[in-house]
Design a protein around this motif. Structure first.
Motif, PDB file in Angstrom:
ATOM      1  N   LYS A  47     -10.776   4.422  -3.085  1.00 38.97           N
ATOM      2  CA  LYS A  47     -10.353   4.050  -1.627  1.00 38.97           C
ATOM      3  C   LYS A  47      -9.361   2.936  -1.576  1.00 38.97           C
ATOM      4  O   LYS A  47      -9.517   2.190  -0.933  1.00 38.97           O
ATOM      5  CB  LYS A  47     -11.856   3.589  -1.298  1.00 38.97           C
ATOM      6  CG  LYS A  47     -12.802   4.991  -0.956  1.00 38.97           C
ATOM      7  CD  LYS A  47     -13.988   4.203  -0.278  1.00 38.97           C
ATOM      8  CE  LYS A  47     -15.192   5.171   0.070  1.00 38.97           C
ATOM      9  NZ  LYS A  47     -15.526   6.119  -1.156  1.00 38.97           N
ATOM     10  N   PHE A  48      -8.292   3.518  -2.135  1.00 40.77           N
ATOM     11  CA  PHE A  48      -7.178   2.206  -2.297  1.00 40.77           C
ATOM     12  C   PHE A  48      -6.297   2.896  -1.097  1.00 40.77           C
ATOM     13  O   PHE A  48      -5.572   3.639  -1.112  1.00 40.77           O
ATOM     14  CB  PHE A  48      -6.281   2.570  -3.474  1.00 40.77           C
ATOM     15  CG  PHE A  48      -5.614   1.312  -3.923  1.00 40.77           C
ATOM     16  CD1 PHE A  48      -5.200   0.496  -2.851  1.00 40.77           C
ATOM     17  CD2 PHE A  48      -5.524   0.969  -5.109  1.00 40.77           C
ATOM     18  CE1 PHE A  48      -4.446  -0.596  -3.395  1.00 40.77           C
ATOM     19  CE2 PHE A  48      -4.945  -0.416  -5.658  1.00 40.77           C
ATOM     20  CZ  PHE A  48      -4.294  -1.186  -4.787  1.00 40.77           C
ATOM     21  N   LYS A  49      -6.575   2.195   0.062  1.00 43.93           N
ATOM     22  CA  LYS A  49      -5.888   2.614   1.394  1.00 43.93           C
ATOM     23  C   LYS A  49      -4.304   2.621   1.549  1.00 43.93           C
ATOM     24  O   LYS A  49      -3.803   3.497   1.849  1.00 43.93           O
ATOM     25  CB  LYS A  49      -6.331   1.811   2.635  1.00 43.93           C
ATOM     26  CG  LYS A  49      -7.843   2.207   2.762  1.00 43.93           C
ATOM     27  CD  LYS A  49      -8.277   1.595   4.274  1.00 43.93           C
ATOM     28  CE  LYS A  49      -9.846   1.817   4.691  1.00 43.93           C
ATOM     29  NZ  LYS A  49     -10.193   0.949   5.670  1.00 43.93           N
ATOM     30  N   GLU A  50      -3.705   1.551   0.919  1.00 45.66           N
ATOM     31  CA  GLU A  50      -2.377   1.193   0.907  1.00 45.66           C
ATOM     32  C   GLU A  50      -1.687   2.443   0.170  1.00 45.66           C
ATOM     33  O   GLU A  50      -0.652   3.114   0.574  1.00 45.66           O
ATOM     34  CB  GLU A  50      -1.857  -0.122   0.265  1.00 45.66           C
ATOM     35  CG  GLU A  50      -2.441  -1.024   1.193  1.00 45.66           C
ATOM     36  CD  GLU A  50      -3.687  -1.780   0.461  1.00 45.66           C
ATOM     37  OE1 GLU A  50      -4.813  -0.971   0.096  1.00 45.66           O
ATOM     38  OE2 GLU A  50      -3.858  -2.886   0.884  1.00 45.66           O
ATOM     39  N   TRP A  51      -2.189   2.847  -1.076  1.00 44.83           N
ATOM     40  CA  TRP A  51      -1.631   3.774  -1.834  1.00 44.83           C
ATOM     41  C   TRP A  51      -1.900   5.163  -1.270  1.00 44.83           C
ATOM     42  O   TRP A  51      -1.062   5.967  -1.322  1.00 44.83           O
ATOM     43  CB  TRP A  51      -1.996   3.743  -3.206  1.00 44.83           C
ATOM     44  CG  TRP A  51      -1.459   2.949  -4.009  1.00 44.83           C
ATOM     45  CD1 TRP A  51      -1.745   1.569  -4.334  1.00 44.83           C
ATOM     46  CD2 TRP A  51      -0.069   2.949  -4.862  1.00 44.83           C
ATOM     47  NE1 TRP A  51      -0.875   0.918  -5.159  1.00 44.83           N
ATOM     48  CE2 TRP A  51       0.149   1.803  -5.384  1.00 44.83           C
ATOM     49  CE3 TRP A  51       0.637   3.967  -4.945  1.00 44.83           C
ATOM     50  CZ2 TRP A  51       1.216   1.616  -6.138  1.00 44.83           C
ATOM     51  CZ3 TRP A  51       1.689   4.056  -5.807  1.00 44.83           C
ATOM     52  CH2 TRP A  51       2.053   2.725  -6.352  1.00 44.83           C
ATOM     53  N   ILE A  52      -3.169   5.395  -0.673  1.00 51.61           N
ATOM     54  CA  ILE A  52      -3.478   6.619  -0.057  1.00 51.61           C
ATOM     55  C   ILE A  52      -2.480   7.001   1.041  1.00 51.61           C
ATOM     56  O   ILE A  52      -1.942   8.244   1.406  1.00 51.61           O
ATOM     57  CB  ILE A  52      -5.004   6.836   0.469  1.00 51.61           C
ATOM     58  CG1 ILE A  52      -5.982   6.664  -0.751  1.00 51.61           C
ATOM     59  CG2 ILE A  52      -5.168   7.916   1.320  1.00 51.61           C
ATOM     60  CD1 ILE A  52      -7.306   6.553  -0.390  1.00 51.61           C
ATOM     61  N   VAL A  53      -2.273   5.982   1.963  1.00 49.59           N
ATOM     62  CA  VAL A  53      -1.051   6.204   3.116  1.00 49.59           C
ATOM     63  C   VAL A  53       0.234   6.618   2.482  1.00 49.59           C
ATOM     64  O   VAL A  53       0.710   7.496   3.051  1.00 49.59           O
ATOM     65  CB  VAL A  53      -1.148   4.830   4.029  1.00 49.59           C
ATOM     66  CG1 VAL A  53      -0.086   5.084   4.973  1.00 49.59           C
ATOM     67  CG2 VAL A  53      -2.623   4.692   4.493  1.00 49.59           C
ATOM     68  N   VAL A  54       0.421   5.995   1.487  1.00 47.19           N
ATOM     69  CA  VAL A  54       1.922   6.002   1.209  1.00 47.19           C
ATOM     70  C   VAL A  54       2.076   7.546   0.447  1.00 47.19           C
ATOM     71  O   VAL A  54       2.821   8.494   0.587  1.00 47.19           O
ATOM     72  CB  VAL A  54       2.426   5.145   0.092  1.00 47.19           C
ATOM     73  CG1 VAL A  54       3.748   5.398  -0.808  1.00 47.19           C
ATOM     74  CG2 VAL A  54       2.399   3.582   0.542  1.00 47.19           C
ATOM     75  N   LEU A  55       1.094   8.038  -0.512  1.00 47.67           N
ATOM     76  CA  LEU A  55       1.062   9.350  -1.142  1.00 47.67           C
ATOM     77  C   LEU A  55       0.934  10.400  -0.169  1.00 47.67           C
ATOM     78  O   LEU A  55       1.666  11.364  -0.604  1.00 47.67           O
ATOM     79  CB  LEU A  55       0.149   9.146  -2.223  1.00 47.67           C
ATOM     80  CG  LEU A  55       0.450   8.093  -3.380  1.00 47.67           C
ATOM     81  CD1 LEU A  55      -0.645   7.989  -4.387  1.00 47.67           C
ATOM     82  CD2 LEU A  55       1.653   8.777  -4.124  1.00 47.67           C
ATOM     83  N   ALA A  56       0.118  10.242   0.737  1.00 48.83           N
ATOM     84  CA  ALA A  56      -0.382  11.212   1.596  1.00 48.83           C
ATOM     85  C   ALA A  56       0.733  11.328   2.482  1.00 48.83           C
ATOM     86  O   ALA A  56       0.954  12.645   3.002  1.00 48.83           O
ATOM     87  CB  ALA A  56      -1.704  10.986   2.246  1.00 48.83           C
ATOM     88  N   GLU A 100       2.693  -4.845  -1.582  1.00 53.29           N
ATOM     89  CA  GLU A 100       2.895  -6.172  -0.865  1.00 53.29           C
ATOM     90  C   GLU A 100       3.311  -5.702   0.479  1.00 53.29           C
ATOM     91  O   GLU A 100       2.940  -6.318   1.586  1.00 53.29           O
ATOM     92  CB  GLU A 100       4.062  -7.246  -1.367  1.00 53.29           C
ATOM     93  CG  GLU A 100       3.581  -7.616  -2.760  1.00 53.29           C
ATOM     94  CD  GLU A 100       2.696  -8.744  -2.721  1.00 53.29           C
ATOM     95  OE1 GLU A 100       2.228  -8.964  -1.544  1.00 53.29           O
ATOM     96  OE2 GLU A 100       1.805  -8.976  -3.543  1.00 53.29           O
ATOM     97  N   ASN A 101       4.129  -4.592   0.698  1.00 52.34           N
ATOM     98  CA  ASN A 101       4.644  -4.292   2.221  1.00 52.34           C
ATOM     99  C   ASN A 101       4.684  -2.870   2.187  1.00 52.34           C
ATOM    100  O   ASN A 101       5.186  -2.145   1.480  1.00 52.34           O
ATOM    101  CB  ASN A 101       6.086  -4.769   2.219  1.00 52.34           C
ATOM    102  CG  ASN A 101       6.722  -4.581   3.616  1.00 52.34           C
ATOM    103  OD1 ASN A 101       7.374  -3.458   3.724  1.00 52.34           O
ATOM    104  ND2 ASN A 101       6.316  -5.352   4.571  1.00 52.34           N
ATOM    105  N   PHE A 102       4.061  -2.164   3.203  1.00 51.20           N
ATOM    106  CA  PHE A 102       4.050  -0.660   3.038  1.00 51.20           C
ATOM    107  C   PHE A 102       5.483  -0.154   3.398  1.00 51.20           C
ATOM    108  O   PHE A 102       5.870   0.982   2.571  1.00 51.20           O
ATOM    109  CB  PHE A 102       3.396  -0.154   4.509  1.00 51.20           C
ATOM    110  CG  PHE A 102       3.520   1.242   4.665  1.00 51.20           C
ATOM    111  CD1 PHE A 102       2.714   2.184   4.130  1.00 51.20           C
ATOM    112  CD2 PHE A 102       4.508   1.715   5.797  1.00 51.20           C
ATOM    113  CE1 PHE A 102       2.984   3.354   4.400  1.00 51.20           C
ATOM    114  CE2 PHE A 102       4.411   2.896   6.147  1.00 51.20           C
ATOM    115  CZ  PHE A 102       3.637   3.841   5.264  1.00 51.20           C
ATOM    116  N   ALA A 103       6.401  -0.681   4.081  1.00 49.90           N
ATOM    117  CA  ALA A 103       7.691   0.015   4.249  1.00 49.90           C
ATOM    118  C   ALA A 103       8.456  -0.066   2.985  1.00 49.90           C
ATOM    119  O   ALA A 103       9.066   0.891   2.572  1.00 49.90           O
ATOM    120  CB  ALA A 103       8.480  -0.794   5.433  1.00 49.90           C
ATOM    121  N   SER A 104       8.639  -1.205   2.341  1.00 50.75           N
ATOM    122  CA  SER A 104       9.421  -1.396   0.939  1.00 50.75           C
ATOM    123  C   SER A 104       8.675  -0.520   0.094  1.00 50.75           C
ATOM    124  O   SER A 104       9.545   0.041  -0.683  1.00 50.75           O
ATOM    125  CB  SER A 104       9.434  -2.856   0.679  1.00 50.75           C
ATOM    126  OG  SER A 104       8.178  -3.564   0.532  1.00 50.75           O
ATOM    127  N   GLY A 105       7.304  -0.628   0.058  1.00 51.62           N
ATOM    128  CA  GLY A 105       6.764   0.129  -0.977  1.00 51.62           C
ATOM    129  C   GLY A 105       6.822   1.585  -0.875  1.00 51.62           C
ATOM    130  O   GLY A 105       6.980   2.404  -1.782  1.00 51.62           O
TER     131      GLY A 105
END
Length: 1122
Positions: free
Chosen positions: A1054-1063, A1019-1024
């Motif tokens: 190509k799940f961008k939200e998760w790619i950004v967080v994990l990378a 839902e939210n990049f920062a909290s996630g």
């Protein structure tokens, strides 16, 4: 028995002359000396505590050119003369003279070594020099020598240099001896065909068969002659010796083309025959030369191509073991029973599929006797085996050995303390923790062993806490608890004692002492707290030299030749403490003289009278009953025969034969947790271990009612049993291990203790005799012992296996009795929490066709499964699934498996869950009546993601239509797995998610495609980002590996939200750069978030790196466009 320890010692020899061949031709060890004869010289060394060269004789070059090199040699029995035959048929007789020049090694203690002068007495050419003959080895007695010639004759020479002439043996003309032969069945389990009689026709010319080897036993008066065609002849020799050649008569004629060498064990009367196939066959000379058994390295994966034929055989001084040297590689020591005690060849395990090929690599560089063994000989004590490598003329290799206490002779020991003793040390098995037995090395005090080398007798006290050790003179005591030695304070008193045997009588050590002055023997009784003449409790003169002694409580047994048994009662008045002066009196209570033609006994042990069952049930065993004089004893004779002697009537009852060692257990242990109190004794021989139980009838020693060992207690043929641990119910043995080091040429030999339980045999015995309460009590005493579950499993397996083998028997009563035993066994094991594990383990080891019989006694499989399930023993419950499928049907097993799958997922047991998934999908295909096209495809382990994309709809909201044709079983698996994946993803339990995917082979990528906007959504990049960082804990390696695994799957969909967080967590700037270079809006949002949140300050360096890369990328892109 003999076990190698430590590093082999290298003894350098004189370098040979350039003209001589590179081979040592003679090696013999006698009376602390060993003689080496090389082609050009002789060397005499000390074989005592210090290995020192005492003298040598080196022939000059002219002598070698004129008279030839040394080719055969023999040392006279009195060690004063050495005879050598040269290649040019010259006889040289050398005199060995000890000078008065002492050798001082170092230190204050004298060595007792003197320099030796070797001088040539006689040099004369033999009469058969011009006949172009070859010679065998030389054998001799005190007066004469015999040598075999290539024309089939034997030539006699006296030690005075007199040539007595040649004579032929009447081998082929005596048809009567052809029937008296060595033979054994052709179905022997080894490759050798054995030795068989051959009848020759009258036109056979014996002159064409050369004599290649001679073996002579002075005590047996037997001469063995081996011919080049494999004929082996046994000849009797008169009491007058080899002088009267006419009295040498052929007794047996043998034939085998494989025989290459022979060796006789005079005391055991065993003939060892080495063959070209690398096999050694043993024959009993006391029983018409009947075949005993054969030994080889075939079972260890080595064939004759690896080792070559047998080259030499050497018996230990007590004839209980023998060393075998092979022509091409290696040396091995075997017990008579066939146990491999030591081997220089690296063992690769029994029953190897292929024989290892010798290749020149670093491993073989450190293997002793790599080029084969040409000669070897034991020292007089059996502590050293001197060996010479094939083709070597530069050194002798000495292997150190320790001897196990075999409970023989007049030195007693207890089975509860396992001791191996070497020439100057003790190796004690530490058994506090039977899971990990260890060897403790105890070096004897230098002040004692330097003057009294070597160790000759060792005895352990009944509780195993004290050791008595005797060398050449005196004795020393060791307290295991306090780790303290006690010796005589007065060296003069110590030197007056020549110990011939040791016993423990409670807290008193009994010494059998030999008196030089009167040539008599006596017993000395010393308290263990003080070794001094002032503390001597008693001195008892003996009638003659004892051959066997034993002690039980206050009774002492002494046996003289031929077979006179005397039993004494020892009465101690007063407390045995240093401040008191107790009085010890000895009275004779029994004398027995038995006339028998059997071989003499080597061990006798009292058999205590066991209290009746009435006394035991009332728990009313008085001290008078326990202290009653034993009326029976076990006898082990030199030929391995074990018998029971009734001391009241003097009757001896033979029990078995081929026994090497035995342990009397009944009434011998005072431990409260004695697990073997219902066993009378155990024995070990070439049949393996045998357990003897008392009869339930009136006569507790009725032979036909004795139950012996079942095959499952057979010891590994690399492990030799040393004794018992009654409080653990195990047999302790020892095997050889080798440790290699780059800084030493040879490996270190290490005795390694092993433990094997006998509890299952004891429990089965009690159940067979309806002693249910005793069996339960014994099992409860053992419940906390190591490997208890394994014992119960073996108990059930052996009982069930016996029932299977008798199911089709015509004897219905036997089958019913055995079935009853199975019920008793299950009822016994049911008292312990291991029951559920034990039953299913036994089921997995047996054929499924017999499961119904097992579970009819053990209980319904579904009920046992439910019990496991309720107690949350899920791994055990899973083992019952296949049993349920077999006995209750697939539908019931699938239902149980689905329940277990859900429970396993709830407990995060993902490996178990994966096994259950595979079972359910397999059973669905096997038992489902429908046969759809999808069932023919190779499955992957997850619901509808199991099937190819052509069978799936592409829209993410479709969940059910692609499974309409699948079985309910597969659909249930799919639902359970998807539900658990959604649970883990919703809670962001990412490490568990990775374990779940890997354990069950769940198709995570396809799941993410469907759940992009469902449970997988952030839902939210920062909290996630903050939550995922806390869940993964990137400081550990496993968490980083899990993150990498998830990142790979997110990139695939190509799940961008998760790619950004994990990378970002992994600091994978290249992944982030590739993503942001195609989506600058996402980059701006990402950079603003990291810059504005204080919690992300650690990632500012990553942000700067990405900003620099993207700026360069944008500038270069603008440049290209312009």
């Amino acid at each position: 028995m003999y076990m190698a320890y430590g590093w082999p010692q290298v003894i350098p020899l004189e370098l040979p002359n350039c003209l001589s061949t590179q081979k040592i031709l003679y090696l013999k060890v006698v009376n602390r000396l060993f003689l080496v004869v090389a082609p050009s010289h002789l060397e005499l060394w000390s074989a005592s505590q210090h290995r020192v060269r005492l003298g040598k004789y080196k022939r000059d070059v002219d002598s070698i050119q004129t008279e030839g090199e040394n080719v055969q040699a023999v040392w006279s029995p009195d060690m004063k003369l050495v005879a050598v035959l040269t290649s040019s048929f010259y006889l040289h007789i050398f005199k060995v003279h000890f000078t008065e020049k002492k050798i001082q090694i170092g230190g204050k203690q004298p060595t007792g070594l003197f320099l030796v002068k070797i001088s040539l007495l006689l040099s004369e050419q033999v009469p058969f020099a011009n006949k172009n003959l070859t010679m065998s080895n030389i054998i001799c007695d005190n007066k004469h020598m015999l040598i075999g010639l290539s024309d089939g004759s034997l030539y006699s020479i006296s030690w005075k240099g007199e040539f007595c002439g040649a004579f032929n043996l009447d081998v082929w003309l005596r048809d009567s001896v052809a029937a008296n032969k060595l033979s054994h069945p052709l179905d022997n389990d080894l490759a050798s065909g054995g030795i068989q009689a051959v009848h020759r026709s009258n036109n056979f010319a014996p002159e064409t068969s050369a004599v290649v080897n001679l073996e002579f036993s002075i005590s047996l008066r037997l001469l063995f002659v081996l011919f080049s065609d494999g004929q082996l002849v046994s000849c009797s020799v008169s009491k007058k010796g080899l002088k009267h050649t006419e009295s040498i008569k052929v007794e047996r004629r043998l034939a085998s083309s494989d025989v290459v060498c022979v060796s006789v064990a005079s005391e055991q009367q065993i003939l060892a025959v080495g063959t070209r196939k690398g096999v050694v066959e043993l024959y009993d000379l006391a029983d018409s030369a009947s075949f005993i058994h054969a030994v080889s390295l075939y079972d260890w994966g080595y064939s004759v191509e690896d080792t070559g034929p047998v080259n030499c055989i050497a018996w230990t001084p007590d004839n209980s073991a023998f060393a075998v040297g092979w022509k091409l590689r290696g040396l091995t020591v075997w017990s008579v029973s066939g146990c491999c005690l030591m081997s220089t060849i690296r063992q690769i395990g029994l029953s190897s599929v292929s024989s290892p090929v010798v290749k020149p690599n670093l491993d073989h560089k450190y293997e002793p006797m790599m080029g084969g063994t040409s000669l070897m000989h034991w020292d007089e004590y059996g502590y050293r085996l001197y060996a010479i490598e094939e083709g070597s003329s530069e050194r002798v290799i000495a292997f150190s050995f320790g001897k196990c206490c075999l409970n023989r002779g007049i030195s007693g020991t207890t089975y509860t303390c396992q001791v191996i003793y070497g020439e100057d040390r003790l190796l004690v098995v530490q058994s506090e923790d039977t899971n990990e037995l260890k060897i403790l090395h105890l070096n004897l005090p230098v002040s004692y062993i330097s003057q009294n080398w070597p160790v000759l007798h060792v005895a352990a006290s009944k509780d195993g806490m004290y050791l008595a050790v005797a060398g050449l003179h005196g004795l020393t005591l060791y307290d295991i608890r306090l780790k303290r030695w006690r010796v005589f304070g007065d060296v003069t008193q110590e030197q007056q004692i020549q110990c011939r045997g040791l016993l423990w009588l409670g807290k008193i050590v009994v010494v059998c002492n030999y008196l030089d002055s009167s040539n008599t023997y006596e017993l000395l009784f010393y308290p263990r707290y003080h070794l001094d003449q002032s503390s001597l409790l008693c001195r008892k003169s003996l009638l003659a030299k004892p051959i066997v002694m034993d002690v039980y409580q206050d009774y002492l047994l002494v046996t003289y030749r031929p077979f006179d048994v005397h039993i004494y009662h020892v009465k101690l008045s007063g407390e045995l403490i240093p401040s008191n002066t107790p009085d010890l009196q000895i009275s004779t209570v029994r004398e027995l003289s038995i006339m028998t033609a059997k071989s003499h006994p080597v061990a006798m042990r009292f058999i205590p009278d066991q209290p009746s069952q009435e006394y035991i049930s009332r728990n009313d065993i008085s001290s008078d009953v326990l202290a009653r004089e034993p009326a029976r004893c076990l006898i082990l004779r030199m030929n391995g025969e074990l018998s029971l002697l009734d001391l009241d009537i003097g009757r001896e009852r033979e029990l078995t034969d081929s026994v090497e060692v035995f342990w009397v257990t009944c009434g011998k242990s005072e431990e409260k947790t004695n697990l073997i109190e219902d066993v009378s004794w155990l024995d070990y021989g070439h049949r393996g271990m045998q357990v003897w139980y008392p009869s339930p009838g009136v006569d507790p020693y009725k032979q036909e009612d004795f139950l012996q060992l079942d095959p499952e207690l057979e010891f590994d043929r690399e492990v030799y049993p040393l004794g018992l641990l009654p409080n653990a119910g195990v047999v302790v043995g020892v095997s050889q291990r080798m440790s290699f080091s780059a800084c030493t040429e040879f490996p270190c030999f290490e005795p390694s203790p092993q433990a094997q339980t006998i509890l299952h045999c004891l429990l089965r015995h009690l159940l067979q005799r309806d002693k249910i309460e005793e069996a339960l009590r014994l099992a409860q005493l053992s419940a906390e012992k190591p490997r208890f579950s394994h014992c119960l499993e073996w108990l059930l397996f052996t009982v069930f296996d016996a029932e299977i083998s008798r199911t089709n028997s015509s004897n219905n009563q036997t089958a019913v009795a055995n079935s009853s035993l199975l019920m008793k066994t299950c009822d016994l094991i049911r008292n312990f929490p291991e029951y559920l594990d034990v039953v299913v383990s036994v089921a997995r080891k047996t054929d499924g066709r017999h499961w119904a019989d097992l579970f009819s006694a053990a209980g319904r499989s579904t009920e046992l499964f439910e019990e496991c399930f309720q107690q949350r023993w899920y791994r055990t419950a899973a083992c019952y699934i296949l049993v349920i499928a077999k006995l209750e049907g697939p539908a019931v097993s699938q239902y149980c498996a689905l329940r277990l799958l859900q429970a396993a997922l709830d407990e995060s047991l993902y490996e178990l869950a994966g096994e259950l998934v595979r079972f359910l999908l397999r059973s669905g295909r096997e038992y489902e009546p429908t046969n759809t096209d999808s069932e023919k495809l190779s499955p992957r382990v997850l619901g509808y993601f199991l099937f190819p994309s052509s069978f799936r709809r592409q829209s993410s909201d479709s969940k059910s239509s692609s499974f309409e044709d699948q079985s309910a079983n597969v659909a249930s698996v799919k639902n359970i797995l998807e539900s658990h994946a959604s649970y883990l993803m919703s809670g962001k339990e990412l490490s568990k998610l990775v374990s779940f995917v890997k354990g069950t082979q769940f198709d995570l990528a396809e799941y993410l495609r469907r759940e992009r906007y469902g449970s997988a959504r952030l839902e939210n990049f920062a909290s996630g980002f903050e939550m995922i960082g806390q869940k993964l804990q990137m400081g550990t390696l496993q968490s980083r590996l899990d993150a990498e695994f998830l990142l790979a799957n997110m990139c695939s969909v190509k799940f961008k939200e998760w790619i950004v967080v994990l990378a970002t967590l992994l600091r994978r700037s290249e992944v982030l750069f590739d993503l942001f270079s195609h989506d600058l809006r996402l980059w701006k949002a990402y950079s603003i978030t990291l810059e504005t949140h204080p919690a992300f300050a650690d990632y500012h360096d990553l942000l700067e790196e990405l900003d620099g890369k993207l700026s360069s990328f944008l500038v270069s892109g603008a440049t290209r466009e312009s």
